[in-house]
Design an enzyme around this catalytic site. Structure first.
Site, PDB file in Angstrom:
ATOM      1  N   PRO A  65      32.472  38.190  44.114  1.00  0.00           N
ATOM      2  CG  PRO A  65      32.520  39.257  46.172  1.00  0.00           C
ATOM      3  CD  PRO A  65      31.834  39.263  44.852  1.00  0.00           C
ATOM      4  CG  HIS A  66      33.674  33.235  42.495  1.00  0.00           C
ATOM      5  ND1 HIS A  66      34.046  34.442  41.932  1.00  0.00           N
ATOM      6  CD2 HIS A  66      34.536  32.316  42.022  1.00  0.00           C
ATOM      7  CE1 HIS A  66      35.092  34.244  41.141  1.00  0.00           C
ATOM      8  NE2 HIS A  66      35.418  32.953  41.192  1.00  0.00           N
TER       9      HIS A  66
END
Length: 165
Positions: A65-66
């Site tokens: 996730p980013h």
């Protein structure tokens, strides 16, 4: 950017009880907010917006996730090893047990892409992944991910009788 420049021991958690993708993103947001002194909800929304564009579950039980943050000039990473794999809508439909989240200031787009590439490359190493999954505590998990092993040497002593190949 080296992984140990964005990942701290305080943002590294092993054997986490996590029931869902949403709960994992909430936990990531809590840890990142504490590290940055930022708003937890804003960070969660940032991660959620990115997930709505397409899952960051890259396969093989891994998610990255980013997102971009706007209230900080400091990048932060969060590493979570789930006790039990969770559904994450990964590209291979495999549940995820290793999450490495990266939140980077909007002004550092190019650095953001290089760091994501470094993380993905490190997580594609089967030896690293095996050791991450076998890590017994936060310190060991951190050492494995942030370490820079020499060729054919173990990343950390996992006190396992299993020989590395």
């Amino acid at each position: 950017m080296q992984i140990n420049q964005v990942l701290t021991l305080g943002c590294t958690k092993s054997a986490v009880q996590c029931s869902s993708k949403k709960r994992a993103l909430e936990l990531i947001s809590q840890l990142a907010a504490a590290e940055l002194g930022d708003n937890e909800k804003d960070l969660f929304d940032c991660l959620l917006i990115r997930e709505k564009m397409g899952s960051t579950g890259i396969g093989n039980g891994i998610a990255i996730p980013h997102g971009r943050i706007f209230n900080s000039e400091q990048a932060v990473a969060v590493l979570i090893q789930c006790k039990e794999p969770i559904e994450f809508d990964a590209i291979d439909n495999t549940p995820v047990d290793i999450l490495f989240a990266l939140l980077v200031p909007d002004s550092q787009c190019k650095e953001h892409l290089k760091t994501l590439s470094t993380i993905a490359e490190r997580l594609s190493d089967k030896r690293v992944l095996k050791q991450l999954r076998a890590a017994k505590d936060d310190q060991q998990l951190y050492n494995i991910m942030a370490g820079e092993p020499a060729n054919n040497e173990p990343l950390v002593n996992t006190q396992s009788t299993d020989k590395m190949g």
